[in-house]
Write a protein that holds these residues in place. Structure first.
Motif, mmCIF file in Angstrom:
data_model
loop_
_atom_site.group_PDB
_atom_site.id
_atom_site.type_symbol
_atom_site.label_atom_id
_atom_site.label_comp_id
_atom_site.label_asym_id
_atom_site.label_seq_id
_atom_site.Cartn_x
_atom_site.Cartn_y
_atom_site.Cartn_z
ATOM 1 N N SER A 40 7.244 1.033 4.499
ATOM 2 C CA SER A 40 6.313 2.032 3.993
ATOM 3 C C SER A 40 7.058 3.206 3.373
ATOM 4 O O SER A 40 6.712 3.681 2.289
ATOM 5 C CB SER A 40 5.413 2.519 5.140
ATOM 6 O OG SER A 40 4.446 3.415 4.664
ATOM 7 N N ASN A 50 1.602 1.652 -3.693
ATOM 8 C CA ASN A 50 0.390 2.058 -4.389
ATOM 9 C C ASN A 50 0.043 3.512 -4.088
ATOM 10 O O ASN A 50 -0.294 4.291 -4.990
ATOM 11 C CB ASN A 50 -0.767 1.147 -3.985
ATOM 12 C CG ASN A 50 -2.025 1.439 -4.762
ATOM 13 O OD1 ASN A 50 -2.101 1.190 -5.951
ATOM 14 N ND2 ASN A 50 -3.018 2.002 -4.088
ATOM 15 N N ASP A 51 0.136 3.888 -2.800
ATOM 16 C CA ASP A 51 -0.186 5.276 -2.436
ATOM 17 C C ASP A 51 0.802 6.251 -3.063
ATOM 18 O O ASP A 51 0.425 7.344 -3.493
ATOM 19 C CB ASP A 51 -0.165 5.430 -0.914
ATOM 20 C CG ASP A 51 -1.365 4.776 -0.256
ATOM 21 O OD1 ASP A 51 -2.308 4.415 -0.983
ATOM 22 O OD2 ASP A 51 -1.365 4.620 0.977
ATOM 23 N N GLY A 99 5.245 12.679 1.494
ATOM 24 C CA GLY A 99 4.376 11.504 1.588
ATOM 25 C C GLY A 99 5.064 10.319 2.229
ATOM 26 O O GLY A 99 4.477 9.609 3.045
ATOM 27 N N MET A 128 3.811 8.568 5.597
ATOM 28 C CA MET A 128 3.421 7.157 5.614
ATOM 29 C C MET A 128 4.210 6.390 6.659
ATOM 30 O O MET A 128 3.672 5.571 7.403
ATOM 31 C CB MET A 128 3.648 6.544 4.233
ATOM 32 C CG MET A 128 2.649 6.954 3.180
ATOM 33 S SD MET A 128 1.038 6.165 3.418
ATOM 34 C CE MET A 128 1.458 4.457 3.052
ATOM 35 N N GLN A 159 -7.147 -2.127 -9.289
ATOM 36 C CA GLN A 159 -6.104 -1.205 -8.857
ATOM 37 C C GLN A 159 -5.804 -0.173 -9.933
ATOM 38 O O GLN A 159 -5.626 1.008 -9.657
ATOM 39 C CB GLN A 159 -4.836 -2.006 -8.541
ATOM 40 C CG GLN A 159 -3.875 -1.312 -7.611
ATOM 41 C CD GLN A 159 -4.020 -1.814 -6.196
ATOM 42 O OE1 GLN A 159 -5.137 -2.059 -5.733
ATOM 43 N NE2 GLN A 159 -2.920 -1.974 -5.517
ATOM 44 N N PHE A 173 0.817 -1.201 0.000
ATOM 45 C CA PHE A 173 0.000 0.000 0.000
ATOM 46 C C PHE A 173 0.855 1.258 0.000
ATOM 47 O O PHE A 173 0.419 2.310 -0.485
ATOM 48 C CB PHE A 173 -0.960 -0.019 1.186
ATOM 49 C CG PHE A 173 -2.015 -1.070 1.056
ATOM 50 C CD1 PHE A 173 -3.019 -0.944 0.120
ATOM 51 C CD2 PHE A 173 -1.984 -2.214 1.833
ATOM 52 C CE1 PHE A 173 -3.982 -1.925 -0.038
ATOM 53 C CE2 PHE A 173 -2.940 -3.208 1.686
ATOM 54 C CZ PHE A 173 -3.944 -3.056 0.754
ATOM 55 N N PHE A 195 6.818 3.741 -0.618
ATOM 56 C CA PHE A 195 6.126 4.963 -1.019
ATOM 57 C C PHE A 195 7.060 5.823 -1.859
ATOM 58 O O PHE A 195 6.660 6.369 -2.899
ATOM 59 C CB PHE A 195 5.661 5.755 0.205
ATOM 60 C CG PHE A 195 4.846 6.969 -0.141
ATOM 61 C CD1 PHE A 195 3.458 6.919 -0.110
ATOM 62 C CD2 PHE A 195 5.452 8.165 -0.523
ATOM 63 C CE1 PHE A 195 2.702 8.040 -0.453
ATOM 64 C CE2 PHE A 195 4.709 9.272 -0.866
ATOM 65 C CZ PHE A 195 3.326 9.216 -0.827
ATOM 66 N N SER A 213 -0.811 8.959 -5.518
ATOM 67 C CA SER A 213 -0.815 10.337 -5.013
ATOM 68 C C SER A 213 0.135 11.231 -5.799
ATOM 69 O O SER A 213 -0.219 12.363 -6.167
ATOM 70 C CB SER A 213 -0.456 10.347 -3.522
ATOM 71 O OG SER A 213 0.849 9.861 -3.309
#
Length: 353
Positions: free
Chosen positions: A272, A147-148, A181, A185, A330, A144, A276, A152
């Motif tokens: 994360s 993906n974020d 970000g 995260m 997705q 995630f 990210f 984003s």
């Protein structure tokens, strides 16, 4: 069961089943070689069951066995992954493979074999669930996080680019979004998992509780209240408390859920942050290397699309579901969010013009 002399089509089908059973048994043995204790015993038992199925097809084929055939491509890929990784991904693939068994509708397979395959699916589901629990924290943060970062920052870059600003400004904005970000995260994952662990620890019984056992009033037996406070019925709580007082062992039934897997807060935070940052860097790369306008947009969209499809497929595999459905979902969500931001950025650009 086929009667009389089997047709060439039936023989081909039986030989294919035989090859698949052999390949699946080999896969379970490969998985077992990477495990210890109960999980190893379970996987070896599954391999033995596939061996019994193999004997069934050998009996039907008789002298028509012929040279060994390769199993289906899915089974061969599963075996290759098992020999090299032996991870939760392989167990999830094995779960899907068991769910696709054709024995339910094939009269040449016994009802016992069809039932075996259904049970095998549930056994593999249980083993895969253990693996998912062990990697849940870091895996969730990694998938995630990536993906974020993709969605984003892709949306940010598109939205800012749609206003008509310079390429340099887009790069600066994209890198700022990446850093902000990723740090956000990582901090969120660390706080979330640390808080969850602290909540679980606060629910654990006091370490010194056992010393009170010898002084409890067996007639009042307030120990039963401990069990009732944890959701046990009154009669069952009394029976459990009586048993504990006899054995002077208070551990039974008073711990937190043994299957609750929290994971490492530091590991989840690092995963994360890293994923990210990786995801957020992808949409900016074309601009960093000098692409502008529609060319940069097309390259970013293509790169982001490939990774969104990949992360969606991975989530589908690990969850035991269809990787294709998760991948498309997705992709649509990511592109949808970016499209909305692009439209809003275009409107802002028109308003500022």
């Amino acid at each position: 069961m086929a009667a009389g002399s089997p047709t060439s089509r039936e023989v081909r089908r039986w030989r294919r089943y035989l090859a698949n059973e052999r390949a699946e048994a080999a896969t379970y043995r490969d998985l077992a070689s990477r495990r210890e204790g109960e999980e190893r015993d379970i996987l070896l038992a599954l391999a033995d069951a596939e061996g019994r199925h193999e004997e069934h097809w050998l009996t039907l084929l008789g002298d028509r066995v012929g040279p060994p055939l390769a199993g289906q491509w899915r089974t061969r890929v599963l075996g290759w992954l098992a020999r090299r990784f032996g991870s939760v991904f392989v167990l999830a693939l094995a779960q899907r493979a068991e769910a696709r068994s054709p024995y339910e509708s094939d009269d040449d397979a016994t009802r016992t074999m069809a039932a075996d395959e259904r049970i095998h699916e549930e056994v593999i589901r249980g083993l895969a669930a253990r693996g998912r629990a062990r990697v849940s924290g870091s895996f969730r943060a990694a998938v995630f996080g990536a993906n974020d970062g993709l969605v984003s920052n892709f949306a940010l870059v598109l939205g800012v680019g749609a206003t008509g600003v310079s390429n340099q400004f887009i790069v600066i904005t994209g890198l700022a979004g990446l850093l902000a970000g990723a740090l956000s995260m990582a901090a969120g994952e660390y706080v979330s998992i640390s808080s969850q662990r602290e909540l679980l620890e606060s629910s654990a019984p006091s370490p010194g509780r056992g010393g009170a056992l010898g002084h409890l009033d067996v007639n009042a037996n307030e120990l039963a209240l401990v069990y009732r406070a944890r959701g046990v019925s009154e009669d069952e709580a009394s029976a459990m408390a009586d048993a504990v007082l006899k054995d002077h062992q208070l551990d039974s039934g008073l711990g937190t859920d043994e299957h609750e897997e929290v994971g490492s807060a530091r590991g989840a935070a690092l995963s994360s942050f890293a994923f990210f940052a990786f995801g957020a860097l992808v949409p900016v790369l074309p601009h960093i290397f000098g692409a502008t306008g529609f060319e940069a947009l097309a390259i970013s969209a293509a790169l982001v699309g490939v990774i969104l499809l990949s992360t969606g497929a991975i989530v589908g595999l690990v969850s035991g579901g269809s990787p294709w459905k998760r991948a498309i979902r997705q992709l649509l969500i990511g592109y949808g969010a970016a499209a909305v931001t692009y439209v809003l950025g275009s409107l802002v650009g028109i308003w500022l013009a």
